[in-house]
Design a protein around this motif. Structure first.
Motif, PDB file in Angstrom:
ATOM      1  N   ARG A   4       0.837  -1.077   0.096  1.00  0.00           N
ATOM      2  CA  ARG A   4      -0.046   0.074  -0.014  1.00  0.00           C
ATOM      3  C   ARG A   4       0.981   1.175  -0.074  1.00  0.00           C
ATOM      4  NH1 ARG A   4      -2.174   1.565   4.574  1.00  0.00           N
ATOM      5  NH2 ARG A   4      -3.389   3.360   3.872  1.00  0.00           N
ATOM      6  N   ALA A   5       0.521   2.380  -0.770  1.00  0.00           N
ATOM      7  CA  ALA A   5       1.068   3.263  -0.668  1.00  0.00           C
ATOM      8  C   ALA A   5       0.240   4.424   0.109  1.00  0.00           C
ATOM      9  CB  ALA A   5       1.150   4.078  -2.157  1.00  0.00           C
ATOM     10  N   ASP A   6       1.135   5.238   1.185  1.00  0.00           N
ATOM     11  CA  ASP A   6       0.229   6.173   1.885  1.00  0.00           C
ATOM     12  C   ASP A   6       0.245   7.375   1.090  1.00  0.00           C
ATOM     13  OD1 ASP A   6      -0.493   4.298   3.645  1.00  0.00           O
ATOM     14  OD2 ASP A   6       1.551   4.239   4.564  1.00  0.00           O
ATOM     15  N   ASP A   7       1.291   7.726   0.304  1.00  0.00           N
ATOM     16  CA  ASP A   7       1.310   8.931  -0.231  1.00  0.00           C
ATOM     17  C   ASP A   7       1.827   8.907  -1.764  1.00  0.00           C
ATOM     18  OD1 ASP A   7       4.262   9.953  -1.205  1.00  0.00           O
ATOM     19  OD2 ASP A   7       3.912  11.352   0.373  1.00  0.00           O
ATOM     20  N   TYR A   8       1.248   9.680  -2.590  1.00  0.00           N
ATOM     21  CA  TYR A   8       1.475   9.487  -4.074  1.00  0.00           C
ATOM     22  C   TYR A   8       2.749   8.988  -4.528  1.00  0.00           C
ATOM     23  CZ  TYR A   8       0.506  10.320  -8.972  1.00  0.00           C
ATOM     24  OH  TYR A   8       0.471  10.057 -10.252  1.00  0.00           O
ATOM     25  N   GLY A   9       3.679   9.833  -3.913  1.00  0.00           N
ATOM     26  CA  GLY A   9       5.192   9.506  -4.384  1.00  0.00           C
ATOM     27  C   GLY A   9       5.613   8.090  -4.275  1.00  0.00           C
ATOM     28  N   GLN A  10       5.248   7.787  -3.100  1.00  0.00           N
ATOM     29  CA  GLN A  10       5.564   6.468  -2.559  1.00  0.00           C
ATOM     30  C   GLN A  10       4.781   5.128  -3.514  1.00  0.00           C
ATOM     31  OE1 GLN A  10       4.109   5.649   1.632  1.00  0.00           O
ATOM     32  NE2 GLN A  10       5.777   7.121   2.028  1.00  0.00           N
ATOM     33  N   TYR A  11       3.688   5.559  -4.014  1.00  0.00           N
ATOM     34  CA  TYR A  11       3.240   4.412  -5.173  1.00  0.00           C
ATOM     35  C   TYR A  11       4.171   4.294  -6.090  1.00  0.00           C
ATOM     36  CZ  TYR A  11       1.068   2.372  -8.776  1.00  0.00           C
ATOM     37  OH  TYR A  11       0.827   1.091  -9.757  1.00  0.00           O
ATOM     38  N   ILE A 204      -4.720   5.451  -3.834  1.00  0.00           N
ATOM     39  CA  ILE A 204      -3.720   5.974  -4.722  1.00  0.00           C
ATOM     40  C   ILE A 204      -3.432   4.976  -5.668  1.00  0.00           C
ATOM     41  CG2 ILE A 204      -1.238   6.687  -4.737  1.00  0.00           C
ATOM     42  CD1 ILE A 204      -1.516   7.754  -1.978  1.00  0.00           C
ATOM     43  N   THR A 205      -3.555   5.192  -6.871  1.00  0.00           N
ATOM     44  CA  THR A 205      -3.147   4.310  -8.023  1.00  0.00           C
ATOM     45  C   THR A 205      -2.450   4.901  -9.274  1.00  0.00           C
ATOM     46  OG1 THR A 205      -5.133   4.519  -9.350  1.00  0.00           O
ATOM     47  CG2 THR A 205      -5.362   2.911  -7.520  1.00  0.00           C
ATOM     48  N   SER A 206      -2.234   3.956  -9.995  1.00  0.00           N
ATOM     49  CA  SER A 206      -1.490   4.761 -11.328  1.00  0.00           C
ATOM     50  C   SER A 206      -2.502   4.687 -12.478  1.00  0.00           C
ATOM     51  CB  SER A 206      -0.419   4.110 -11.551  1.00  0.00           C
ATOM     52  OG  SER A 206      -0.733   2.456 -12.141  1.00  0.00           O
ATOM     53  N   LYS A 207      -3.882   5.141 -12.010  1.00  0.00           N
ATOM     54  CA  LYS A 207      -5.100   4.930 -13.190  1.00  0.00           C
ATOM     55  C   LYS A 207      -4.623   6.174 -14.035  1.00  0.00           C
ATOM     56  CE  LYS A 207      -8.806   7.551 -11.332  1.00  0.00           C
ATOM     57  NZ  LYS A 207      -9.030   8.417 -12.296  1.00  0.00           N
ATOM     58  N   PHE A 208      -5.256   6.148 -15.208  1.00  0.00           N
ATOM     59  CA  PHE A 208      -4.929   7.184 -16.084  1.00  0.00           C
ATOM     60  C   PHE A 208      -6.004   8.387 -15.776  1.00  0.00           C
ATOM     61  CE2 PHE A 208      -2.669   5.880 -20.164  1.00  0.00           C
ATOM     62  CZ  PHE A 208      -1.737   5.486 -19.317  1.00  0.00           C
ATOM     63  N   GLU A 209      -5.775   9.725 -15.835  1.00  0.00           N
ATOM     64  CA  GLU A 209      -6.439  10.766 -15.801  1.00  0.00           C
ATOM     65  C   GLU A 209      -6.942  11.438 -17.055  1.00  0.00           C
ATOM     66  OE1 GLU A 209      -8.043  11.186 -12.799  1.00  0.00           O
ATOM     67  OE2 GLU A 209      -6.303  10.251 -11.504  1.00  0.00           O
ATOM     68  N   TRP A 210      -7.995  11.370 -17.392  1.00  0.00           N
ATOM     69  CA  TRP A 210      -8.376  11.566 -18.933  1.00  0.00           C
ATOM     70  C   TRP A 210      -8.709  13.065 -19.214  1.00  0.00           C
ATOM     71  CZ3 TRP A 210      -7.337   7.733 -22.039  1.00  0.00           C
ATOM     72  CH2 TRP A 210      -7.220   6.268 -21.404  1.00  0.00           C
ATOM     73  N   LEU A 211      -8.297  13.271 -20.354  1.00  0.00           N
ATOM     74  CA  LEU A 211      -8.098  14.806 -21.261  1.00  0.00           C
ATOM     75  C   LEU A 211      -8.649  14.311 -22.493  1.00  0.00           C
ATOM     76  CD1 LEU A 211      -5.252  16.828 -19.607  1.00  0.00           C
ATOM     77  CD2 LEU A 211      -7.693  17.093 -19.217  1.00  0.00           C
ATOM     78  N   CYS A 212      -8.665  15.401 -23.329  1.00  0.00           N
ATOM     79  CA  CYS A 212      -8.877  15.315 -24.755  1.00  0.00           C
ATOM     80  C   CYS A 212      -8.265  16.999 -25.325  1.00  0.00           C
ATOM     81  CB  CYS A 212     -10.329  15.465 -24.970  1.00  0.00           C
ATOM     82  SG  CYS A 212     -11.381  16.670 -24.462  1.00  0.00           S
ATOM     83  N   PRO A 213      -8.098  16.924 -26.544  1.00  0.00           N
ATOM     84  CA  PRO A 213      -7.441  18.173 -27.232  1.00  0.00           C
ATOM     85  C   PRO A 213      -8.297  19.454 -26.998  1.00  0.00           C
ATOM     86  CG  PRO A 213      -7.077  16.309 -28.536  1.00  0.00           C
ATOM     87  CD  PRO A 213      -8.055  15.881 -27.409  1.00  0.00           C
ATOM     88  N   PRO A 214      -9.548  19.635 -26.816  1.00  0.00           N
ATOM     89  CA  PRO A 214     -10.354  21.057 -26.737  1.00  0.00           C
ATOM     90  C   PRO A 214     -10.047  21.261 -25.166  1.00  0.00           C
ATOM     91  CG  PRO A 214     -11.631  19.344 -27.816  1.00  0.00           C
ATOM     92  CD  PRO A 214     -10.537  18.460 -27.509  1.00  0.00           C
TER      93      PRO A 214
END
Ligand SMILES: C[S@@+](CC[C@H](N)C(=O)[O-])C[C@H]1O[C@@H](n2cnc3c(N)ncnc32)[C@H](O)[C@@H]1O
Length: 259
Positions: A4-11, A204-214
């Protein structure tokens, strides 16, 4: 993964210290070419092609000051250092373990005063402060981040974009890839990841965070950039270069929190 990661960097530390060694230890012949964490994402041919298509045409004249966000083990850091002989690179990452690998891999460049590494702390203006500490504000030629900001939600990413706008000189460039939910491959991954991530909400996971060109264009244009995309590279991610508009004043720090 059981850790388990308790902090984002630790993931990301766990990825380097535990997940990557397990990958490398498999008996799959493909694992034989894995030396640095991150070697499993693509091949040297693909990374060269990306450099030729995205970096080379944009880096004329070559940069003297560059900042990389999320260098990981430094595959693109190494390419920029090798191909831009006078560049100094400030490499910023949330993961201490990744930074240790980068520091080992590129120790000669650090000793030569061409590469500086700093861990990003979870403070919204930390990037700005690191740039000011070096006396680089308004003078940076290039900010780049490949295959890293796909994991960063827009609410956090925009802090880096604002910091980049303040760090870059007029005409300076930001080269970046982000995850594009509107591309065919992006859409497929969004769907495929439903069972992988639904139960991890809020963790905390390494899931994607979605964007798009506009969305990318809209936000970056509001904070002083002109944006161009690289349609030939469009796949799961959208790739863009954002050029700091000479006429726009440097964006001020965000005002007090509005809710
Ligand atoms: C998938 S790796 C890519 C590394 C490298 N750019 C490459 O192409 O091999 C993601 C990197 O981004 C870093 N990272 C993830 N989230 C970050 C954030 N919010 N700020 C800065 N770095 C981040 C991770 O620690 C890791 O080094």
């Amino acid at each position: 993964m059981t850790e388990r990661a308790d902090d984002y960097g630790q993931y990301w530390d766990l990825y380097v210290q535990s997940i990557f060694p397990q990958l490398r230890a498999t008996h799959d012949p493909a694992a034989e070419r894995l030396h640095w964490p991150g070697d499993e994402w693509g091949t040297p041919e693909i990374w060269d092609k990306i450099y030729a298509m995205v970096f080379a045409p944009e880096l004329d004249p070559p940069p003297a000051r560059a900042i990389e966000i999320g260098p990981g083990s430094g595959k693109y850091t190494a390419m920029v250092l090798e191909r831009c002989p006078d560049v100094q690179v400030l490499a910023l990452d949330v993961s201490a373990a990744y930074l240790s690998v980068l520091e080992a891999r590129l120790a000669p460049e650090i000793a030569a005063g061409r590469l500086f590494t700093r861990r990003l702390l979870p403070e919204w203006d930390y990037f700005d402060r690191l740039v000011r500490e070096r006396g680089w504000e308004g003078s940076v030629d290039l900010v780049f981040s490949i295959d890293a900001m796909v994991h960063v939600d827009l609410q956090y990413l925009v802090a880096y974009w604002l910091a980049a706008a303040r760090a870059l000189r007029p005409g300076g460039k930001m080269i970046m890839s982000v995850a594009d939910a509107t591309s065919p491959h992006g859409f497929d991954k969004l769907m495929a990841d439903v069972p992988n991530y639904f139960s991890t909400q809020g963790k905390i996971t390494s899931k994607f965070e979605w964007l798009c060109p506009p969305m990318v264009s809209h936000v970056l244009e509001r904070i002083g950039f002109d944006v161009r995309f690289f349609p030939k590279l469009a796949g799961r991610d959208c790739w863009f270069v954002a050029t700091r508009r000479p006429a726009d004043p440097i964006p001020a720090s965000p005002a007090a929190p509005a809710r």
